[in-house]
Design a protein around this motif. Structure first.
Motif, PDB file in Angstrom:
ATOM      1  N   TYR A 239      -2.300  -1.291  -5.879  1.00 56.24           N
ATOM      2  CA  TYR A 239      -3.738  -1.416  -5.643  1.00 56.24           C
ATOM      3  C   TYR A 239      -4.482  -0.318  -6.398  1.00 56.24           C
ATOM      4  O   TYR A 239      -3.963   0.774  -6.595  1.00 56.24           O
ATOM      5  CB  TYR A 239      -4.052  -1.330  -4.154  1.00 56.24           C
ATOM      6  N   ARG A 240      -5.724  -0.620  -6.757  1.00 56.65           N
ATOM      7  CA  ARG A 240      -6.542   0.314  -7.508  1.00 56.65           C
ATOM      8  C   ARG A 240      -7.521   1.018  -6.585  1.00 56.65           C
ATOM      9  O   ARG A 240      -8.374   0.392  -5.966  1.00 56.65           O
ATOM     10  CB  ARG A 240      -7.306  -0.420  -8.616  1.00 56.65           C
ATOM     11  N   ARG A 241      -7.423   2.329  -6.541  1.00 59.35           N
ATOM     12  CA  ARG A 241      -8.270   3.117  -5.656  1.00 59.35           C
ATOM     13  C   ARG A 241      -9.741   3.059  -6.050  1.00 59.35           C
ATOM     14  O   ARG A 241     -10.628   3.249  -5.218  1.00 59.35           O
ATOM     15  CB  ARG A 241      -7.813   4.569  -5.642  1.00 59.35           C
ATOM     16  N   ASP A 242     -10.019   2.803  -7.339  1.00 61.28           N
ATOM     17  CA  ASP A 242     -11.391   2.826  -7.835  1.00 61.28           C
ATOM     18  C   ASP A 242     -12.062   1.458  -7.823  1.00 61.28           C
ATOM     19  O   ASP A 242     -13.166   1.306  -8.326  1.00 61.28           O
ATOM     20  CB  ASP A 242     -11.433   3.402  -9.250  1.00 61.28           C
TER      21      ASP A 242
ATOM     22  N   MET B 148       0.854  -1.190   0.000  1.00 60.00           N
ATOM     23  CA  MET B 148       0.000   0.000   0.000  1.00 60.00           C
ATOM     24  C   MET B 148       0.890   1.241   0.000  1.00 60.00           C
ATOM     25  O   MET B 148       1.588   1.518   0.977  1.00 60.00           O
ATOM     26  CB  MET B 148      -0.915  -0.008   1.225  1.00 60.00           C
ATOM     27  N   ALA B 149       0.869   1.984  -1.077  1.00 54.23           N
ATOM     28  CA  ALA B 149       1.858   3.053  -1.260  1.00 54.23           C
ATOM     29  C   ALA B 149       1.764   4.136  -0.196  1.00 54.23           C
ATOM     30  O   ALA B 149       2.795   4.594   0.321  1.00 54.23           O
ATOM     31  CB  ALA B 149       1.697   3.671  -2.648  1.00 54.23           C
ATOM     32  N   CYS B 150       0.564   4.559   0.151  1.00 51.16           N
ATOM     33  CA  CYS B 150       0.439   5.635   1.142  1.00 51.16           C
ATOM     34  C   CYS B 150       0.882   5.160   2.516  1.00 51.16           C
ATOM     35  O   CYS B 150       1.535   5.907   3.261  1.00 51.16           O
ATOM     36  CB  CYS B 150      -0.991   6.164   1.188  1.00 51.16           C
TER      37      CYS B 150
ATOM     38  N   SER C 156       0.610  -9.745   4.455  1.00 51.50           N
ATOM     39  CA  SER C 156       0.924  -9.868   3.036  1.00 51.50           C
ATOM     40  C   SER C 156       0.411  -8.686   2.215  1.00 51.50           C
ATOM     41  O   SER C 156       0.576  -8.672   0.998  1.00 51.50           O
ATOM     42  CB  SER C 156       0.340 -11.162   2.471  1.00 51.50           C
ATOM     43  N   LEU C 157      -0.237  -7.725   2.846  1.00 49.30           N
ATOM     44  CA  LEU C 157      -0.762  -6.576   2.084  1.00 49.30           C
ATOM     45  C   LEU C 157       0.368  -5.706   1.520  1.00 49.30           C
ATOM     46  O   LEU C 157       1.420  -5.582   2.135  1.00 49.30           O
ATOM     47  CB  LEU C 157      -1.682  -5.730   2.979  1.00 49.30           C
TER      48      LEU C 157
ATOM     49  N   PRO D  46     -13.600  -1.555  -5.457  1.00 44.75           N
ATOM     50  CA  PRO D  46     -13.985  -1.909  -4.088  1.00 44.75           C
ATOM     51  C   PRO D  46     -13.639  -3.347  -3.715  1.00 44.75           C
ATOM     52  O   PRO D  46     -13.370  -3.641  -2.555  1.00 44.75           O
ATOM     53  CB  PRO D  46     -15.499  -1.690  -4.082  1.00 44.75           C
ATOM     54  N   THR D  47     -13.652  -4.246  -4.683  1.00 48.43           N
ATOM     55  CA  THR D  47     -13.357  -5.656  -4.423  1.00 48.43           C
ATOM     56  C   THR D  47     -12.471  -6.200  -5.535  1.00 48.43           C
ATOM     57  O   THR D  47     -12.319  -5.577  -6.591  1.00 48.43           O
ATOM     58  CB  THR D  47     -14.647  -6.494  -4.341  1.00 48.43           C
ATOM     59  N   GLY D  48     -11.917  -7.371  -5.274  1.00 46.94           N
ATOM     60  CA  GLY D  48     -11.030  -7.999  -6.241  1.00 46.94           C
ATOM     61  C   GLY D  48      -9.588  -7.975  -5.774  1.00 46.94           C
ATOM     62  O   GLY D  48      -9.234  -7.269  -4.821  1.00 46.94           O
ATOM     63  N   PRO D  49      -8.711  -8.723  -6.427  1.00 44.37           N
ATOM     64  CA  PRO D  49      -7.323  -8.866  -5.958  1.00 44.37           C
ATOM     65  C   PRO D  49      -6.517  -7.578  -5.993  1.00 44.37           C
ATOM     66  O   PRO D  49      -5.551  -7.434  -5.252  1.00 44.37           O
ATOM     67  CB  PRO D  49      -6.735  -9.911  -6.919  1.00 44.37           C
ATOM     68  N   ARG D  50      -6.904  -6.610  -6.840  1.00 41.84           N
ATOM     69  CA  ARG D  50      -6.149  -5.354  -6.917  1.00 41.84           C
ATOM     70  C   ARG D  50      -6.880  -4.182  -6.278  1.00 41.84           C
ATOM     71  O   ARG D  50      -6.438  -3.045  -6.375  1.00 41.84           O
ATOM     72  CB  ARG D  50      -5.833  -5.024  -8.389  1.00 41.84           C
ATOM     73  N   ALA D  51      -7.996  -4.451  -5.613  1.00 44.98           N
ATOM     74  CA  ALA D  51      -8.767  -3.372  -4.993  1.00 44.98           C
ATOM     75  C   ALA D  51      -7.999  -2.773  -3.827  1.00 44.98           C
ATOM     76  O   ALA D  51      -7.350  -3.488  -3.048  1.00 44.98           O
ATOM     77  CB  ALA D  51     -10.110  -3.904  -4.517  1.00 44.98           C
ATOM     78  N   CYS D  52      -8.066  -1.449  -3.677  1.00 46.61           N
ATOM     79  CA  CYS D  52      -7.426  -0.799  -2.534  1.00 46.61           C
ATOM     80  C   CYS D  52      -8.021  -1.330  -1.243  1.00 46.61           C
ATOM     81  O   CYS D  52      -9.247  -1.302  -1.068  1.00 46.61           O
ATOM     82  CB  CYS D  52      -7.623   0.713  -2.612  1.00 46.61           C
ATOM     83  N   PRO D  53      -7.201  -1.814  -0.318  1.00 47.93           N
ATOM     84  CA  PRO D  53      -7.733  -2.373   0.938  1.00 47.93           C
ATOM     85  C   PRO D  53      -8.590  -1.396   1.729  1.00 47.93           C
ATOM     86  O   PRO D  53      -9.501  -1.809   2.446  1.00 47.93           O
ATOM     87  CB  PRO D  53      -6.472  -2.764   1.709  1.00 47.93           C
ATOM     88  N   PHE D  54      -8.330  -0.101   1.614  1.00 48.47           N
ATOM     89  CA  PHE D  54      -9.104   0.867   2.373  1.00 48.47           C
ATOM     90  C   PHE D  54     -10.593   0.814   2.010  1.00 48.47           C
ATOM     91  O   PHE D  54     -11.442   1.120   2.844  1.00 48.47           O
ATOM     92  CB  PHE D  54      -8.569   2.289   2.144  1.00 48.47           C
ATOM     93  N   ASN D  55     -10.923   0.432   0.784  1.00 46.40           N
ATOM     94  CA  ASN D  55     -12.316   0.477   0.344  1.00 46.40           C
ATOM     95  C   ASN D  55     -13.185  -0.541   1.065  1.00 46.40           C
ATOM     96  O   ASN D  55     -14.163  -0.191   1.730  1.00 46.40           O
ATOM     97  CB  ASN D  55     -12.391   0.283  -1.169  1.00 46.40           C
ATOM     98  N   ALA D  56     -12.852  -1.815   0.941  1.00 51.00           N
ATOM     99  CA  ALA D  56     -13.665  -2.846   1.590  1.00 51.00           C
ATOM    100  C   ALA D  56     -13.615  -2.708   3.110  1.00 51.00           C
ATOM    101  O   ALA D  56     -14.632  -2.895   3.793  1.00 51.00           O
ATOM    102  CB  ALA D  56     -13.194  -4.230   1.163  1.00 51.00           C
TER     103      ALA D  56
END
Length: 509
Positions: free
Chosen positions: A443-446, A348-350, A508-509, A448-458
């Protein structure tokens, strides 16, 4: 007869009334002790900065003609605990009196109170002559009010101390708070000012600390430590901030950037919290700069609010709620901190940037602490007590009176809303709006779910769903709960499943 006066490592104020006259019957005592290095695991720069500043302070006291007893961490006679060293020094100096300034941490306050009760010599406690309120004043001010808010307290402090007021007592500029104007993202300009802080070679002190067996973590930066070691350096830093950063501080105080981690922040919190600077003089100089047209009112008010309002407010919460506040855990969160809190090795870059800066510099600004690291910790259900100990150890400016309420109350809402009016949480949209990390993140900020979804969303939506009974009637959370209610059941279930997968694999995130 001799009087010992104890000076703790966060009481390095040369303007304290104690030092207004030189007395041959007074010995000032400073000590580097394992009791203080070991109660949590500390960042190397925090230990170095405090020890180096203590040594500089002792030198300056001697130069001013005061008698000083300094116990270094490796002294053969150092018993490595505050009461044991005091007993030994009282005996060696045939002292008939011990004086100490009010400690700012509850554990030290209790330790010295209990110690005083057991002594045959007279023991006297004096004020530290630093804060703008007494310990008891805060609870007395709020009394039986059902709701404590910083804004009410802040306006009281503005009126009491005559800060940023017109001649008739009205707020300067017609408003008490300009926070809504201080939320701009930084997109590369104006440029971050140069870091004018001195570089200190404390490599010899670092070797001494290591040889004494003191454990630590983080980058010691022992050949170029950047923290001020005395009042003169702190004053220079204050002037550099007013000249180069204050004009833009307000606009970008909530921005986060991988390209400019300091942006326009003052980095004065260490100097303030070890009392090289007083809050009153910092407020006065910043206000004067504003009245002289050197910085916009929104920037001046925003900075002053952090010191006159928030700093005094969290101290009031601390002393009104201790002991026991540190055990607050309103949500019952118990997950241990992921391993990457100690390495920064997360994708997670931030988060990687915020923790990496903390490990490298023993510092991160308030949005990195609150809305990146703290936000993730709350959404992921991390143990607030473990997080408190991490914050207390890693940051050079972290002393429990200020860190604990900020972590337990502001960051983790673990006190159930005593300090803050809502949990400070967000999904990826806020982090993208205020920062520049998302474009460099796997991770993709846009999503909500899926292997590349930003963890902050879910994690964000699952947190709201799990704690709906407690939070859904909070007016400041009305909008996200209305959004949650409109989501199809299948989408809410997918978010919940995604969140459970994430918290099950935090390392592992």
């Amino acid at each position: 007869m001799t009087c010992l006066r104890l000076v703790l490592g966060d009481q390095l104020n040369p303007n304290h009334p104690w030092f207004s006259e030189r007395r041959d019957d007074v010995v000032y005592v400073l000590m580097e002790i394992r009791q203080e290095t070991d109660y949590v695991l500390h960042h190397a720069q925090k230990i170095l900065a405090i020890f180096a500043a203590m040594r500089r302070f002792a030198e300056q006291l001697r130069e001013a003609g005061h008698r000083v007893c300094y116990l270094a961490i490796d002294d053969a006679g150092n018993r490595q605990s505050l009461p044991d060293n005091l007993s030994n020094l009282l005996h060696l100096n045939a002292a008939s009196r011990l004086e100490y300034q009010e400690p700012d941490e509850w554990r030290l306050d209790q330790q010295l109170r209990l110690y005083a009760e057991q002594q045959a010599v007279a023991v006297h406690c004096v004020d530290s002559a630093h804060f703008l309120t007494s310990r008891e004043e805060f609870a007395s001010f709020f009394g039986s009010r059902g709701r404590w808010t910083m804004e009410v307290f802040y306006r009281h402090m503005r009126k009491r101390h005559g800060v940023l007021l017109e001649y008739d007592g009205a707020p300067l500029g017609g408003r008490w708070n300009f926070d809504e104007e201080n939320r701009k993202p930084w997109r590369g300009g104006p440029p971050e000012p140069p870091d004018l802080r001195p570089r200190h070679d404390v490599s010899a002190l670092w070797r001494t600390i290591r040889e004494a067996g003191v454990a630590s973590f983080g980058d010691p930066n022992a050949d170029a430590l950047r923290w001020p070691l005395d009042r003169n350096e702190a004053l220079q830093q204050l002037q550099a901030f007013i000249t180069h950063s204050l004009p833009h501080f307000g606009d970008y105080q909530d921005a986060i950037s991988a390209q400019a981690p300091r942006l326009f922040h003052s980095l004065l919190s260490f100097a303030l919290n070890v009392k090289m600077l007083s809050p009153g003089e910092v407020i006065a100089q910043v206000e004067l700069a504003g009245r002289d047209g050197l910085a916009p009112l929104a920037a001046v008010e925003g900075f002053i609010r952090q010191i006159l309002g928030w700093r005094e407010y969290v101290r009031g919460v601390y002393w009104s709620q201790m002991p026991g506040y540190e055990r607050s855990n309103a949500f019952g969160h118990t997950r241990p901190l992921p391993e990457w809190f100690w390495t920064g090795n997360t994708r997670m870059a931030c988060v990687r940037s915020a923790i990496g800066l903390s490990l490298t510099n023993a510092h991160a600004h308030h949005i990195q602490r609150l809305m990146v690291i703290g936000n993730f910790s709350l959404l992921a259900g991390l143990d607030p007590h473990a997080l408190h100990r991490w914050y207390l150890g890693i940051y050079v400016d972290a002393f429990e009176w200020v860190e604990l309420p900020n972590t337990i109350g502001m960051s983790q809402f673990a006190d159930g809303g005593l300090l803050a009016t809502k949990p400070y949480i967000s999904a990826a949209a806020y982090l993208h709006r205020m920062g520049d990390h998302c474009s460099r993140c796997p991770y993709r900020r846009d999503q909500p779910t899926g292997p590349r979804a930003c963890p902050f969303n879910a994690l964000y939506w699952d947190f709201l769903a799990r704690h709906a009974v407690r939070l859904r009637h909070n007016p400041r959370l009305d909008m996200p709960y209305r959004q949650l209610a409109r989501m199809p059941d299948s989408h809410r279930q997918a978010l919940s499943q995604q969140a459970q997968q994430l918290v099950g694999n935090l390392n592992s995130l």
